[in-house]
Design an enzyme around this catalytic site. Structure first.
Site, PDB file in Angstrom:
ATOM      1  N   THR A   1      -4.148  -3.820  -3.513  1.00  0.00           N
ATOM      2  CA  THR A   1      -4.198  -4.055  -2.070  1.00  0.00           C
ATOM      3  C   THR A   1      -5.205  -5.145  -1.718  1.00  0.00           C
ATOM      4  OG1 THR A   1      -5.046  -2.995  -0.050  1.00  0.00           O
ATOM      5  CG2 THR A   1      -5.749  -2.037  -2.087  1.00  0.00           C
ATOM      6  N   ASP A   2      -5.039  -5.741  -0.540  1.00  0.00           N
ATOM      7  CA  ASP A   2      -6.040  -6.710  -0.073  1.00  0.00           C
ATOM      8  C   ASP A   2      -7.323  -6.017   0.391  1.00  0.00           C
ATOM      9  OD1 ASP A   2      -5.049  -5.544   2.255  1.00  0.00           O
ATOM     10  OD2 ASP A   2      -4.638  -7.436   3.291  1.00  0.00           O
ATOM     11  N   GLU A   3      -7.270  -4.671   0.542  1.00  0.00           N
ATOM     12  CA  GLU A   3      -8.437  -3.959   1.080  1.00  0.00           C
ATOM     13  C   GLU A   3      -9.634  -3.991   0.125  1.00  0.00           C
ATOM     14  OE1 GLU A   3      -7.527  -0.338   3.184  1.00  0.00           O
ATOM     15  OE2 GLU A   3      -5.475  -0.971   3.541  1.00  0.00           O
TER      16      GLU A   3
ATOM     17  N   LYS B   1      -9.282   1.652  -5.486  1.00  0.00           N
ATOM     18  CA  LYS B   1      -8.344   0.605  -5.917  1.00  0.00           C
ATOM     19  C   LYS B   1      -9.104  -0.548  -6.593  1.00  0.00           C
ATOM     20  CE  LYS B   1      -4.444   0.398  -5.376  1.00  0.00           C
ATOM     21  NZ  LYS B   1      -3.292   0.915  -6.179  1.00  0.00           N
TER      22      LYS B   1
ATOM     23  N   TYR C   1     -10.793   4.810  -0.418  1.00  0.00           N
ATOM     24  CA  TYR C   1      -9.502   4.313  -0.930  1.00  0.00           C
ATOM     25  C   TYR C   1      -9.674   2.934  -1.562  1.00  0.00           C
ATOM     26  CZ  TYR C   1      -5.054   1.772  -0.745  1.00  0.00           C
ATOM     27  OH  TYR C   1      -3.971   0.978  -1.066  1.00  0.00           O
TER      28      TYR C   1
HETATM   29  P1  NAD Z   1       2.663   6.149  -1.044  1.00  0.00           P
HETATM   30  O1  NAD Z   1       1.523   7.038  -0.717  1.00  0.00           O
HETATM   31  O2  NAD Z   1       3.820   6.060  -0.077  1.00  0.00           O
HETATM   32  O3  NAD Z   1       3.307   6.565  -2.446  1.00  0.00           O
HETATM   33  C1  NAD Z   1       2.527   6.911  -3.553  1.00  0.00           C
HETATM   34  C2  NAD Z   1       3.430   7.560  -4.589  1.00  0.00           C
HETATM   35  O4  NAD Z   1       2.611   7.870  -5.742  1.00  0.00           O
HETATM   36  C3  NAD Z   1       4.060   8.866  -4.130  1.00  0.00           C
HETATM   37  O5  NAD Z   1       5.412   8.914  -4.520  1.00  0.00           O
HETATM   38  C4  NAD Z   1       3.256   9.934  -4.854  1.00  0.00           C
HETATM   39  O6  NAD Z   1       3.997  11.120  -5.136  1.00  0.00           O
HETATM   40  C5  NAD Z   1       2.872   9.199  -6.142  1.00  0.00           C
HETATM   41  N1  NAD Z   1       1.659   9.760  -6.751  1.00  0.00           N
HETATM   42  C6  NAD Z   1       0.468  10.018  -6.122  1.00  0.00           C
HETATM   43  N2  NAD Z   1      -0.394  10.552  -7.002  1.00  0.00           N
HETATM   44  C7  NAD Z   1       0.238  10.606  -8.198  1.00  0.00           C
HETATM   45  C8  NAD Z   1      -0.138  11.039  -9.492  1.00  0.00           C
HETATM   46  N3  NAD Z   1      -1.349  11.550  -9.727  1.00  0.00           N
HETATM   47  N4  NAD Z   1       0.760  10.942 -10.503  1.00  0.00           N
HETATM   48  C9  NAD Z   1       2.007  10.431 -10.273  1.00  0.00           C
HETATM   49  N5  NAD Z   1       2.425  10.026  -9.064  1.00  0.00           N
HETATM   50  C10 NAD Z   1       1.553  10.108  -8.040  1.00  0.00           C
HETATM   51  O7  NAD Z   1       2.039   4.726  -1.310  1.00  0.00           O
HETATM   52  P2  NAD Z   1       2.614   3.267  -1.021  1.00  0.00           P
HETATM   53  O8  NAD Z   1       2.255   2.868   0.354  1.00  0.00           O
HETATM   54  O9  NAD Z   1       4.036   3.200  -1.460  1.00  0.00           O
HETATM   55  O10 NAD Z   1       1.700   2.411  -2.009  1.00  0.00           O
HETATM   56  C11 NAD Z   1       2.092   2.198  -3.371  1.00  0.00           C
HETATM   57  C12 NAD Z   1       1.061   1.334  -4.053  1.00  0.00           C
HETATM   58  O11 NAD Z   1       0.942   0.079  -3.384  1.00  0.00           O
HETATM   59  C13 NAD Z   1      -0.345   1.938  -4.063  1.00  0.00           C
HETATM   60  O12 NAD Z   1      -0.924   1.671  -5.318  1.00  0.00           O
HETATM   61  C14 NAD Z   1      -1.070   1.199  -2.948  1.00  0.00           C
HETATM   62  O13 NAD Z   1      -2.448   1.119  -3.218  1.00  0.00           O
HETATM   63  C15 NAD Z   1      -0.407  -0.161  -3.023  1.00  0.00           C
HETATM   64  N6  NAD Z   1      -0.381  -0.926  -1.770  1.00  0.00           N
HETATM   65  C16 NAD Z   1       0.088  -0.352  -0.621  1.00  0.00           C
HETATM   66  C17 NAD Z   1       0.145  -1.107   0.554  1.00  0.00           C
HETATM   67  C18 NAD Z   1       0.713  -0.523   1.829  1.00  0.00           C
HETATM   68  O14 NAD Z   1       0.645  -1.174   2.880  1.00  0.00           O
HETATM   69  N7  NAD Z   1       1.279   0.674   1.816  1.00  0.00           N
HETATM   70  C19 NAD Z   1      -0.283  -2.426   0.550  1.00  0.00           C
HETATM   71  C20 NAD Z   1      -0.768  -2.991  -0.651  1.00  0.00           C
HETATM   72  C21 NAD Z   1      -0.795  -2.224  -1.805  1.00  0.00           C
HETATM   73  P1  TYD Z   2      -2.930   2.216   8.325  1.00  0.00           P
HETATM   74  O1  TYD Z   2      -1.458   2.144   8.585  1.00  0.00           O
HETATM   75  O2  TYD Z   2      -3.550   3.543   8.021  1.00  0.00           O
HETATM   76  O3  TYD Z   2      -3.250   1.154   7.171  1.00  0.00           O
HETATM   77  P2  TYD Z   2      -4.682   0.636   6.597  1.00  0.00           P
HETATM   78  O4  TYD Z   2      -5.760   1.493   7.123  1.00  0.00           O
HETATM   79  O5  TYD Z   2      -4.504   0.800   5.122  1.00  0.00           O
HETATM   80  O6  TYD Z   2      -4.786  -0.791   7.025  1.00  0.00           O
HETATM   81  O7  TYD Z   2      -3.696   1.622   9.586  1.00  0.00           O
HETATM   82  C1  TYD Z   2      -3.417   0.319  10.052  1.00  0.00           C
HETATM   83  C2  TYD Z   2      -4.377   0.037  11.201  1.00  0.00           C
HETATM   84  O8  TYD Z   2      -4.043   0.885  12.307  1.00  0.00           O
HETATM   85  C3  TYD Z   2      -5.824   0.342  10.868  1.00  0.00           C
HETATM   86  O9  TYD Z   2      -6.647  -0.641  11.491  1.00  0.00           O
HETATM   87  C4  TYD Z   2      -6.069   1.704  11.499  1.00  0.00           C
HETATM   88  C5  TYD Z   2      -5.142   1.702  12.691  1.00  0.00           C
HETATM   89  N1  TYD Z   2      -4.593   3.030  13.082  1.00  0.00           N
HETATM   90  C6  TYD Z   2      -4.656   3.434  14.418  1.00  0.00           C
HETATM   91  O10 TYD Z   2      -5.181   2.730  15.299  1.00  0.00           O
HETATM   92  N2  TYD Z   2      -4.105   4.644  14.743  1.00  0.00           N
HETATM   93  C7  TYD Z   2      -3.532   5.459  13.825  1.00  0.00           C
HETATM   94  O11 TYD Z   2      -3.070   6.584  14.173  1.00  0.00           O
HETATM   95  C8  TYD Z   2      -3.460   5.006  12.458  1.00  0.00           C
HETATM   96  C9  TYD Z   2      -2.838   5.870  11.405  1.00  0.00           C
HETATM   97  C10 TYD Z   2      -4.009   3.784  12.142  1.00  0.00           C
END
Ligand code: NAD
Ligand code: TYD
Length: 359
Positions: free
Chosen positions: A136-138, A166, A162
């Site tokens: 992630t960019d975080e 990561k 989190y």
């Molecule tokens: P998500 O929470 O929707 O999905 C995570 C998946 O991992 C789920 O299916 C869960 O069952 C599985 N999982 C969790 N713990 C596990 C374990 N111990 N063993 C096996 N499986 C397990 O997450 P997402 O949003 O799809 O993110 C996927 C990846 O992409 C993550 O690594 C996250 O850090 C990264 N990422 C997410 C975003 C975003 O905006 N969502 C952006 C950049 C990077």
């Molecule tokens: P989120 O979707 O949780 O992603 P991330 O924290 O990983 O960027 O949140 C996106 C942005 O929205 C973040 O600045 C927090 C804000 N947010 C709210 O204002 N209200 C909400 O209920 C949630 C879940 C997030």
């Protein structure tokens, strides 16, 4: 035929990636999905491909060394695409330990198992193997100068449990590259949105609440900025890094689409007002009156913004979906999948929501 081992393929991005790969490669690949099915993993997401002969689901926890080693022993895996993680910042603030266990220790288990399976005698690695760590960019922290962006060279400065977990995982991957010349790449992507995202995250939460006439919680002043990318564009970037990315390199993925959270919320309200038919009783409820400013998230990062120059110049990646189109597609998808939403928001999610929001 190349064999992909995808971890976390039942989650949001993972399931979109599985669909992306079968759309692109059809019967020319084998794909094994390893997922522990936590609250965020849902096999319903994969209904459209579960009967494919070249797809296998294995329920396993990436923290379970024996289970993961067995999968490598029984399958000649060529590419690992490692999505599995605990992914929600708010949950990490309440319960950091599981983030360390899954995101750090789980990644160590995956790296170690792949290394053992892929290593030749003498320490080199078999040809054609690659470990793609999805990050992630975080990890870069928060930007204060409005002209600044995250580059691959930006120092890591994670703030939430989190992002710290990561970042730790990214450093472990880097350590494997530096120490063993392990064939890995890292992608650091901005915030994704699209189908199958769990409604604890901003965009699906706001869509779901607005459709139910519930308050729309906005943290702090609503002016925190996130850089939103349609999930298929992330999947395309991951596939390109697997195909053409230089081993040992990291690539930022993002489409220069920065928005304040309050803009996102207002866009969703406006789009719903346009999409909902006049005779739909939900239409009357959808208005900016639902916006409710709530207590800010602890340690809330102010702004994320990705510079995707490296992946664009080196690999030719560009996003295909404009935000205006992507958000419409996403809203329509949630409106067409109310059963999906109903199923995952019943039970445990209700308790989480009550504890988290109290509104
Ligand atoms: P998500 O929470 O929707 O999905 C995570 C998946 O991992 C789920 O299916 C869960 O069952 C599985 N999982 C969790 N713990 C596990 C374990 N111990 N063993 C096996 N499986 C397990 O997450 P997402 O949003 O799809 O993110 C996927 C990846 O992409 C993550 O690594 C996250 O850090 C990264 N990422 C997410 C975003 C975003 O905006 N969502 C952006 C950049 C990077
Ligand atoms: P989120 O979707 O949780 O992603 P991330 O924290 O990983 O960027 O949140 C996106 C942005 O929205 C973040 O600045 C927090 C804000 N947010 C709210 O204002 N209200 C909400 O209920 C949630 C879940 C997030």
């Amino acid at each position: 035929m190349r064999t992909y081992l995808v971890t976390g393929g039942a989650g949001f991005i993972g399931s979109n990636f599985v669909y992306y790969m079968f759309r692109k490669y059809g019967d020319d690949i084998r794909l094994i999905n390893v997922d522990a099915l936590t609250y965020a993993g849902n096999l319903e997401n994969l209904k459209g491909i579960e009967d494919r002969k070249n797809y296998t689901f294995i329920k396993a926890d990436i923290r379970n060394k024996e289970a993961i080693e067995k999968i490598f022993a029984e399958n000649d895996v060529d590419v690992v695409v490692h999505f599995a993680a605990e992914s929600h910042v708010d949950r990490s603030i309440v319960n950091p330990e599981v983030f360390v266990e899954t995101n750090v220790l789980g990644t160590a288990v995956m790296l170690n198992a792949a290394k053992a399976a892929w290593e030749n005698e003498g320490g080199s690695f078999k040809d054609g193997k690659k470990f793609l760590h999805v990050s992630t960019d975080e990890v870069y922290g928060s930007l204060s100068d409005p002209k600044d962006y995250f580059y691959e060279t930006t120092p890591y400065d994670p703030h939430s449990p989190y992002s710290a977990s990561k970042a730790s995982a990214d450093f472990l991957v880097k350590a494997y590259v530096d120490t063993y010349h392990f064939p890995a790449c890292i992608t650091n992507c901005s915030n994704n949105y699209g189908p199958y995202q769990f409604p604890e995250k901003l965009i699906p939460l706001i869509i779901n609440n607005a459709l139910s006439g519930k308050k729309l919680p906005v943290y702090g002043d609503g002016k925190n900025v996130r850089d939103w990318l349609y999930v298929d564009d992330h999947c395309k970037g991951i596939d390109m890094v697997i195909e053409k990315g230089r081993v040992g390199e990291k690539y930022n993925i993002g489409g220069h689409n920065e928005r304040e959270n309050i803009q996102i919320v207002k866009t969703i309200i406006k789009t719903l007002q346009e999409i909902l038919p006049n005779d739909d009783p939900r239409k009357a409820n959808v208005s900016e009156d639902l916006i409710t400013y709530v207590e800010d998230r602890k340690g809330h990062d102010r702004r994320y913004a990705i510079a995707p120059d490296k992946i664009s110049k080196e690999l030719g990646w560009l996003p295909d979906t404009k935000f205006e189109d992507g958000i419409r597609l996403t809203i329509k998808w949630y409106m067409d999948h109310l059963d999906w939403m109903e199923n995952i928001t019943s039970g445990d999610y209700q308790d989480y929501y009550k504890r988290m929001y109290r509104i």
